[in-house]
Design a protein around this motif. Structure first.
Motif, PDB file in Angstrom:
ATOM      1  N   ARG A  62      14.071  76.958  32.779  1.00 45.62           N
ATOM      2  CA  ARG A  62      14.622  78.004  32.822  1.00 45.62           C
ATOM      3  C   ARG A  62      14.842  79.149  31.784  1.00 45.62           C
ATOM      4  O   ARG A  62      14.731  80.411  31.867  1.00 45.62           O
ATOM      5  CB  ARG A  62      16.171  77.601  33.215  1.00 45.62           C
ATOM      6  CG  ARG A  62      17.076  79.216  33.470  1.00 45.62           C
ATOM      7  CD  ARG A  62      18.537  78.775  33.675  1.00 45.62           C
ATOM      8  NE  ARG A  62      19.464  79.706  33.832  1.00 45.62           N
ATOM      9  CZ  ARG A  62      20.295  80.528  32.814  1.00 45.62           C
ATOM     10  NH1 ARG A  62      19.966  80.288  31.775  1.00 45.62           N
ATOM     11  NH2 ARG A  62      20.946  81.706  33.374  1.00 45.62           N
ATOM     12  N   LEU A  66      13.143  82.840  31.839  1.00 45.49           N
ATOM     13  CA  LEU A  66      13.806  84.087  31.439  1.00 45.49           C
ATOM     14  C   LEU A  66      12.983  84.988  30.360  1.00 45.49           C
ATOM     15  O   LEU A  66      13.017  86.094  30.436  1.00 45.49           O
ATOM     16  CB  LEU A  66      15.124  83.811  31.063  1.00 45.49           C
ATOM     17  CG  LEU A  66      16.083  83.089  32.175  1.00 45.49           C
ATOM     18  CD1 LEU A  66      17.424  82.887  31.707  1.00 45.49           C
ATOM     19  CD2 LEU A  66      16.400  84.276  33.251  1.00 45.49           C
ATOM     20  N   ASP A  67      12.372  84.068  29.254  1.00 44.52           N
ATOM     21  CA  ASP A  67      11.438  84.774  28.633  1.00 44.52           C
ATOM     22  C   ASP A  67      10.261  85.441  29.188  1.00 44.52           C
ATOM     23  O   ASP A  67      10.043  86.656  28.696  1.00 44.52           O
ATOM     24  CB  ASP A  67      10.894  83.627  27.660  1.00 44.52           C
ATOM     25  CG  ASP A  67      11.903  82.971  26.568  1.00 44.52           C
ATOM     26  OD1 ASP A  67      12.990  83.678  26.189  1.00 44.52           O
ATOM     27  OD2 ASP A  67      11.719  81.818  26.015  1.00 44.52           O
ATOM     28  N   GLN A  69      10.268  86.454  32.365  1.00 48.57           N
ATOM     29  CA  GLN A  69      10.834  87.531  33.115  1.00 48.57           C
ATOM     30  C   GLN A  69      11.262  88.842  32.276  1.00 48.57           C
ATOM     31  O   GLN A  69      10.804  89.879  32.685  1.00 48.57           O
ATOM     32  CB  GLN A  69      12.372  87.142  33.679  1.00 48.57           C
ATOM     33  CG  GLN A  69      12.926  88.126  34.578  1.00 48.57           C
ATOM     34  CD  GLN A  69      13.779  89.008  33.949  1.00 48.57           C
ATOM     35  OE1 GLN A  69      14.597  88.671  32.841  1.00 48.57           O
ATOM     36  NE2 GLN A  69      13.934  90.168  34.222  1.00 48.57           N
ATOM     37  N   ARG A  70      11.577  88.603  31.094  1.00 43.95           N
ATOM     38  CA  ARG A  70      11.866  89.756  29.874  1.00 43.95           C
ATOM     39  C   ARG A  70      10.513  90.529  29.662  1.00 43.95           C
ATOM     40  O   ARG A  70      10.371  91.680  29.423  1.00 43.95           O
ATOM     41  CB  ARG A  70      12.640  89.396  28.906  1.00 43.95           C
ATOM     42  CG  ARG A  70      14.092  89.208  29.100  1.00 43.95           C
ATOM     43  CD  ARG A  70      14.748  88.934  27.598  1.00 43.95           C
ATOM     44  NE  ARG A  70      14.666  87.683  26.927  1.00 43.95           N
ATOM     45  CZ  ARG A  70      14.933  86.564  27.400  1.00 43.95           C
ATOM     46  NH1 ARG A  70      15.815  86.572  28.237  1.00 43.95           N
ATOM     47  NH2 ARG A  70      14.575  85.394  26.777  1.00 43.95           N
ATOM     48  N   ARG A  96      13.964  86.888  37.875  1.00 40.02           N
ATOM     49  CA  ARG A  96      15.614  86.894  37.181  1.00 40.02           C
ATOM     50  C   ARG A  96      16.323  86.334  38.477  1.00 40.02           C
ATOM     51  O   ARG A  96      17.323  85.352  37.998  1.00 40.02           O
ATOM     52  CB  ARG A  96      16.120  88.049  37.161  1.00 40.02           C
ATOM     53  CG  ARG A  96      17.464  88.383  36.541  1.00 40.02           C
ATOM     54  CD  ARG A  96      17.765  89.885  35.997  1.00 40.02           C
ATOM     55  NE  ARG A  96      17.764  90.819  37.203  1.00 40.02           N
ATOM     56  CZ  ARG A  96      19.019  90.758  37.995  1.00 40.02           C
ATOM     57  NH1 ARG A  96      20.118  90.054  37.688  1.00 40.02           N
ATOM     58  NH2 ARG A  96      19.022  91.535  39.075  1.00 40.02           N
ATOM     59  N   GLY A  99      15.694  82.566  37.963  1.00 40.40           N
ATOM     60  CA  GLY A  99      16.562  82.030  36.828  1.00 40.40           C
ATOM     61  C   GLY A  99      17.968  82.112  36.945  1.00 40.40           C
ATOM     62  O   GLY A  99      18.607  80.981  36.572  1.00 40.40           O
ATOM     63  N   GLU A 100      18.511  83.008  37.751  1.00 40.03           N
ATOM     64  CA  GLU A 100      19.913  82.819  37.927  1.00 40.03           C
ATOM     65  C   GLU A 100      20.120  81.615  38.868  1.00 40.03           C
ATOM     66  O   GLU A 100      21.308  81.147  38.999  1.00 40.03           O
ATOM     67  CB  GLU A 100      20.265  84.169  38.652  1.00 40.03           C
ATOM     68  CG  GLU A 100      20.553  85.161  37.651  1.00 40.03           C
ATOM     69  CD  GLU A 100      20.992  86.449  38.236  1.00 40.03           C
ATOM     70  OE1 GLU A 100      21.043  86.690  39.462  1.00 40.03           O
ATOM     71  OE2 GLU A 100      20.887  87.527  37.401  1.00 40.03           O
ATOM     72  N   SER A 104      22.128  76.092  34.413  1.00 44.16           N
ATOM     73  CA  SER A 104      22.058  76.557  33.173  1.00 44.16           C
ATOM     74  C   SER A 104      22.836  75.538  32.026  1.00 44.16           C
ATOM     75  O   SER A 104      23.766  74.884  32.673  1.00 44.16           O
ATOM     76  CB  SER A 104      22.755  78.053  32.975  1.00 44.16           C
ATOM     77  OG  SER A 104      24.070  78.102  33.073  1.00 44.16           O
ATOM     78  N   TRP A 111      23.232  83.598  25.824  1.00 48.03           N
ATOM     79  CA  TRP A 111      22.882  84.839  26.343  1.00 48.03           C
ATOM     80  C   TRP A 111      24.028  85.716  26.135  1.00 48.03           C
ATOM     81  O   TRP A 111      24.695  86.454  26.472  1.00 48.03           O
ATOM     82  CB  TRP A 111      22.493  84.501  27.687  1.00 48.03           C
ATOM     83  CG  TRP A 111      21.382  83.773  28.016  1.00 48.03           C
ATOM     84  CD1 TRP A 111      21.343  82.694  28.721  1.00 48.03           C
ATOM     85  CD2 TRP A 111      19.915  83.856  27.456  1.00 48.03           C
ATOM     86  NE1 TRP A 111      20.322  81.997  28.689  1.00 48.03           N
ATOM     87  CE2 TRP A 111      19.295  82.861  27.796  1.00 48.03           C
ATOM     88  CE3 TRP A 111      19.314  85.007  26.812  1.00 48.03           C
ATOM     89  CZ2 TRP A 111      17.996  82.695  27.597  1.00 48.03           C
ATOM     90  CZ3 TRP A 111      18.125  84.821  26.487  1.00 48.03           C
ATOM     91  CH2 TRP A 111      17.258  83.682  26.984  1.00 48.03           C
TER      92      TRP A 111
END
Length: 111
Positions: A62, A66-67, A69-70, A96, A99-100, A104, A111
Protein backbone atom coordinates in the motif's frame (compact mmCIF):
# COMPACT_ATOMS: atom_id res chain seq x y z
CA UNK A 1 33.72 20.05 -4.38
CA UNK A 2 31.24 17.74 -2.59
CA UNK A 3 27.64 18.51 -3.35
CA UNK A 4 25.11 18.32 -0.49
CA UNK A 5 23.45 15.27 -2.04
CA UNK A 6 26.70 13.31 -1.81
CA UNK A 7 26.99 14.05 1.90
CA UNK A 8 23.98 11.87 2.64
CA UNK A 9 24.96 9.12 5.05
CA UNK A 10 23.57 6.39 2.81
CA UNK A 11 24.84 7.81 -0.53
CA UNK A 12 26.19 5.28 -3.01
CA UNK A 13 29.20 5.85 -5.27
CA UNK A 14 27.46 4.71 -8.47
CA UNK A 15 23.94 5.76 -9.35
CA UNK A 16 21.56 3.05 -10.50
CA UNK A 17 18.88 3.68 -13.14
CA UNK A 18 16.22 1.01 -13.67
CA UNK A 19 14.45 0.24 -16.95
CA UNK A 20 11.61 2.64 -16.09
CA UNK A 21 14.06 5.52 -15.62
CA UNK A 22 13.91 5.61 -11.82
CA UNK A 23 17.25 6.69 -10.31
CA UNK A 24 18.76 5.46 -7.04
CA UNK A 25 21.51 7.60 -5.49
CA UNK A 26 21.37 6.17 -1.97
CA UNK A 27 20.82 2.90 -0.14
CA UNK A 28 17.30 4.00 0.78
CA UNK A 29 16.63 4.74 -2.91
CA UNK A 30 17.78 1.20 -3.76
CA UNK A 31 15.22 -0.15 -1.30
CA UNK A 32 12.52 1.98 -2.95
CA UNK A 33 13.47 0.67 -6.41
CA UNK A 34 13.15 -2.88 -5.10
CA UNK A 35 9.68 -2.06 -3.73
CA UNK A 36 8.66 -0.50 -7.05
CA UNK A 37 9.78 -3.54 -9.02
CA UNK A 38 7.98 -5.95 -6.71
CA UNK A 39 4.54 -4.32 -7.11
CA UNK A 40 2.94 -4.79 -10.52
CA UNK A 41 -0.04 -2.46 -10.82
CA UNK A 42 -2.65 -3.47 -13.40
CA UNK A 43 -4.43 -1.03 -15.68
CA UNK A 44 -7.74 -0.50 -13.92
CA UNK A 45 -10.93 -0.05 -15.93
CA UNK A 46 -13.15 0.93 -13.01
CA UNK A 47 -13.11 2.15 -9.43
CA UNK A 48 -14.58 -1.16 -8.31
CA UNK A 49 -11.78 -3.12 -9.96
CA UNK A 50 -9.18 -0.86 -8.34
CA UNK A 51 -10.77 -1.27 -4.92
CA UNK A 52 -10.97 -5.07 -5.20
CA UNK A 53 -7.31 -5.24 -6.23
CA UNK A 54 -6.26 -2.78 -3.52
CA UNK A 55 -8.10 -4.65 -0.78
CA UNK A 56 -5.59 -7.48 -1.14
CA UNK A 57 -2.47 -5.35 -0.57
CA UNK A 58 -0.32 -5.61 2.53
CA UNK A 59 0.79 -2.38 4.30
CA UNK A 60 4.18 -2.23 2.51
CA UNK A 61 2.53 -2.71 -0.89
CA UNK A 62 0.00 0.00 0.00
CA UNK A 63 2.81 2.41 0.89
CA UNK A 64 4.54 1.65 -2.42
CA UNK A 65 1.28 2.12 -4.33
CA UNK A 66 0.71 5.50 -2.69
CA UNK A 67 4.29 6.59 -3.50
CA UNK A 68 3.66 5.66 -7.12
CA UNK A 69 0.25 7.35 -7.11
CA UNK A 70 1.79 10.63 -5.93
CA UNK A 71 4.35 10.43 -8.75
CA UNK A 72 1.62 9.88 -11.34
CA UNK A 73 -0.40 12.74 -9.86
CA UNK A 74 2.62 15.07 -10.02
CA UNK A 75 3.23 14.01 -13.64
CA UNK A 76 -0.40 14.83 -14.48
CA UNK A 77 -0.04 18.31 -12.98
CA UNK A 78 3.10 18.96 -15.03
CA UNK A 79 1.77 17.57 -18.33
CA UNK A 80 1.10 20.12 -21.08
CA UNK A 81 -0.87 17.83 -23.40
CA UNK A 82 -4.52 17.84 -22.21
CA UNK A 83 -5.25 14.25 -23.28
CA UNK A 84 -2.15 12.87 -21.57
CA UNK A 85 -2.90 14.98 -18.48
CA UNK A 86 -6.42 13.52 -18.30
CA UNK A 87 -5.09 9.97 -18.74
CA UNK A 88 -2.50 10.42 -15.98
CA UNK A 89 -5.04 12.05 -13.66
CA UNK A 90 -7.49 9.17 -14.19
CA UNK A 91 -4.75 6.62 -13.54
CA UNK A 92 -3.73 8.50 -10.39
CA UNK A 93 -7.32 8.60 -9.15
CA UNK A 94 -7.80 4.87 -9.67
CA UNK A 95 -4.50 4.15 -7.90
CA UNK A 96 -5.67 6.32 -5.00
CA UNK A 97 -8.95 4.37 -4.85
CA UNK A 98 -6.96 1.11 -4.72
CA UNK A 99 -4.79 2.52 -1.93
CA UNK A 100 -7.82 3.59 0.08
CA UNK A 101 -9.29 0.09 -0.19
CA UNK A 102 -6.12 -1.50 1.16
CA UNK A 103 -5.90 -2.28 4.86
CA UNK A 104 -3.71 0.40 6.41
CA UNK A 105 -1.07 0.09 9.10
CA UNK A 106 -0.30 3.38 10.80
CA UNK A 107 3.17 2.09 11.75
CA UNK A 108 4.34 2.15 8.12
CA UNK A 109 3.80 5.87 7.54
CA UNK A 110 2.10 8.70 9.28
CA UNK A 111 0.02 10.34 6.53
Amino acid sequence: MITPILRKKDAIATWLIDLAGNVAISISDLALLKRLQSLIIPTFVSTEEAMVWGSNLNPEQRATLLDMQRSVSNAARAEADPQRMANLATKSQLMREAGEAAPSDCHIRGW
